[in-house]
Motif scaffolding. Structure first.
Motif, short mmCIF file in Angstrom:
data_model
loop_
_atom_site.label_atom_id
_atom_site.label_comp_id
_atom_site.label_asym_id
_atom_site.label_seq_id
_atom_site.Cartn_x
_atom_site.Cartn_y
_atom_site.Cartn_z
N MET A 116 0.84 -1.18 0.00
CA MET A 116 0.00 0.00 0.00
C MET A 116 0.88 1.24 0.00
O MET A 116 1.94 1.27 0.58
N THR A 117 0.39 2.27 -0.62
CA THR A 117 1.07 3.56 -0.65
C THR A 117 0.21 4.59 0.08
O THR A 117 -0.85 4.28 0.57
N LEU A 118 0.69 5.79 0.09
CA LEU A 118 -0.07 6.90 0.66
C LEU A 118 -1.09 7.34 -0.39
O LEU A 118 -0.73 7.61 -1.53
N SER A 119 -2.36 7.38 0.00
CA SER A 119 -3.38 7.72 -0.99
C SER A 119 -4.44 8.64 -0.41
O SER A 119 -4.62 8.72 0.80
N LEU A 120 -5.14 9.30 -1.32
CA LEU A 120 -6.17 10.27 -0.97
C LEU A 120 -7.50 9.81 -1.54
O LEU A 120 -7.60 9.50 -2.73
N GLU A 121 -8.50 9.77 -0.68
CA GLU A 121 -9.87 9.53 -1.12
C GLU A 121 -10.65 10.79 -0.78
O GLU A 121 -10.38 11.43 0.22
N TRP A 122 -11.61 11.15 -1.63
CA TRP A 122 -12.32 12.39 -1.37
C TRP A 122 -13.80 12.28 -1.64
O TRP A 122 -14.25 11.47 -2.42
N ILE A 123 -14.51 13.14 -0.92
CA ILE A 123 -15.96 13.21 -0.97
C ILE A 123 -16.32 14.69 -1.10
O ILE A 123 -15.73 15.53 -0.42
N ASP A 124 -17.28 15.00 -1.96
CA ASP A 124 -17.74 16.37 -2.07
C ASP A 124 -19.18 16.42 -1.59
O ASP A 124 -20.08 15.91 -2.24
N GLU A 125 -19.39 17.01 -0.42
CA GLU A 125 -20.72 17.09 0.18
C GLU A 125 -21.47 18.36 -0.19
O GLU A 125 -22.60 18.56 0.24
N ARG A 126 -20.86 19.22 -0.99
CA ARG A 126 -21.51 20.48 -1.34
C ARG A 126 -22.65 20.24 -2.32
O ARG A 126 -22.60 19.30 -3.12
N GLU A 127 -23.64 21.10 -2.26
CA GLU A 127 -24.75 21.00 -3.19
C GLU A 127 -24.20 21.13 -4.62
O GLU A 127 -23.42 22.02 -4.92
N GLY A 153 4.05 13.62 2.76
CA GLY A 153 4.34 12.27 3.24
C GLY A 153 5.82 11.96 3.17
O GLY A 153 6.39 11.40 4.11
N ARG A 154 6.46 12.32 2.07
CA ARG A 154 7.90 12.08 1.93
C ARG A 154 8.67 12.85 2.98
O ARG A 154 9.55 12.30 3.64
N LYS A 155 8.34 14.12 3.18
CA LYS A 155 9.05 14.94 4.16
C LYS A 155 8.86 14.42 5.59
O LYS A 155 9.76 14.54 6.41
N GLU A 156 7.72 13.84 5.86
CA GLU A 156 7.42 13.36 7.21
C GLU A 156 7.61 11.84 7.35
O GLU A 156 7.27 11.26 8.37
N GLU A 157 8.14 11.22 6.29
CA GLU A 157 8.41 9.78 6.27
C GLU A 157 7.15 8.95 6.54
O GLU A 157 7.19 7.93 7.22
N VAL A 158 6.05 9.40 5.97
CA VAL A 158 4.80 8.66 6.00
C VAL A 158 4.64 8.08 4.60
O VAL A 158 4.40 8.82 3.65
N THR A 159 4.81 6.78 4.47
CA THR A 159 4.84 6.17 3.15
C THR A 159 3.58 5.40 2.79
O THR A 159 3.40 5.03 1.64
N LYS A 160 2.74 5.14 3.78
CA LYS A 160 1.51 4.42 3.46
C LYS A 160 0.37 4.88 4.36
O LYS A 160 0.59 5.38 5.45
N GLY A 161 -0.81 4.70 3.84
CA GLY A 161 -2.00 5.08 4.59
C GLY A 161 -3.01 5.77 3.68
O GLY A 161 -2.70 6.13 2.55
N ILE A 162 -4.20 5.91 4.18
CA ILE A 162 -5.28 6.54 3.43
C ILE A 162 -5.74 7.78 4.18
O ILE A 162 -6.03 7.72 5.37
N VAL A 163 -5.80 8.89 3.46
CA VAL A 163 -6.35 10.14 3.98
C VAL A 163 -7.68 10.36 3.27
O VAL A 163 -7.74 10.28 2.04
N THR A 164 -8.72 10.61 4.02
CA THR A 164 -10.02 10.92 3.43
C THR A 164 -10.26 12.41 3.56
O THR A 164 -10.17 12.97 4.66
N LEU A 165 -10.55 13.05 2.43
CA LEU A 165 -10.82 14.48 2.39
C LEU A 165 -12.29 14.68 2.05
O LEU A 165 -12.80 14.10 1.10
N THR A 166 -12.95 15.52 2.84
CA THR A 166 -14.33 15.89 2.55
C THR A 166 -14.38 17.38 2.29
O THR A 166 -13.92 18.18 3.11
N LEU A 167 -14.91 17.74 1.13
CA LEU A 167 -15.16 19.15 0.80
C LEU A 167 -16.60 19.44 1.20
O LEU A 167 -17.51 18.70 0.84
N THR A 168 -16.78 20.51 1.95
CA THR A 168 -18.12 20.84 2.43
C THR A 168 -18.32 22.34 2.35
O THR A 168 -17.48 23.08 1.83
N ASP A 169 -19.45 22.80 2.89
CA ASP A 169 -19.73 24.23 2.94
C ASP A 169 -19.66 24.69 4.39
O ASP A 169 -19.37 23.90 5.30
N ASP A 170 -19.90 25.97 4.61
CA ASP A 170 -19.80 26.51 5.97
C ASP A 170 -20.78 25.85 6.94
O ASP A 170 -20.44 25.61 8.10
#
Length: 178
Positions: free
Chosen positions: A1-12, A34-51
């Motif tokens: 596994m590598t470092l990866s990004l999953e994302w969700i857009d909750e905005r209308e 990740g490279r600078k902090e020596e984090v080579t694997k894992g999943i980050v989930t990003l959610t875009l939302t509104d105020d």
């Protein structure tokens, strides 16, 4: 596994072509950070939302009934994350051969670093206020959230200087200067 990004857009209206470009940028930032902090694997989930969406999360989890720009929920902060899952995720006898790491077979969340939630309208307003591009502000908030996921904080002046210097290094390397 590598470092990866999953994302969700909750905005209308959800995501469109410009959000696809944002994801390319954020994936690049994730690799650099990740490279600078020596984090080579894992999943980050990003959610875009509104105020309103981020205000509700801020109220629920921090007791602050107001919108904010970014929230981070790390799954690395505790020995045992406070997450529950159904037994259906555990390996059955039929599918047991699919699991390469038996310790992770019963824990579908083992590779998750955590969640970052960003208010897009807040990022747009701050970009204008600070006089730089939206992409730079989005990148700043994302890297800020990522550093929180892996344990950085800015509770005092020394911690803040360290964390913000790390953010600026990542943004500079990715070409996102003010």
């Amino acid at each position: 596994m590598t470092l990866s990004l999953e994302w969700i857009d909750e905005r209308e209206g959800g995501a469109g072509p410009k959000e696809e470009q944002w994801m390319e940028l954020l994936e690049k930032l994730l690799v650099v950070a990740g490279r600078k902090e020596e984090v080579t694997k894992g999943i980050v989930t990003l959610t875009l939302t509104d105020d309103e969406g981020i205000r509700e999360l801020n109220r629920q989890y921090r007791g602050l009934d107001k919108p904010t720009d970014v929230l981070s929920f790390s799954l690395l902060e505790r020995d045992e994350p406070d997450i529950h899952y159904d037994d259906e995720y555990e390996a059955s006898e039929e599918g047991a051969e699919e699991w390469k790491d038996e310790d992770k077979a019963a824990d579908p969340f083992a590779d998750l670093l955590g969640d970052i939630i960003i208010s897009v309208p807040r990022a747009e307003a701050q970009a204008e206020e600070y006089g730089h591009s939206f992409e730079r502000e989005l990148g700043f908030l994302f890297v800020h959230g990522f550093l929180h996921l892996i344990g950085y904080d800015h509770g005092d002046e020394e911690q803040e200087k360290e964390m913000f210097a790390k953010q600026e290094e990542v943004l500079k390397e990715a070409g996102l200067t003010r």
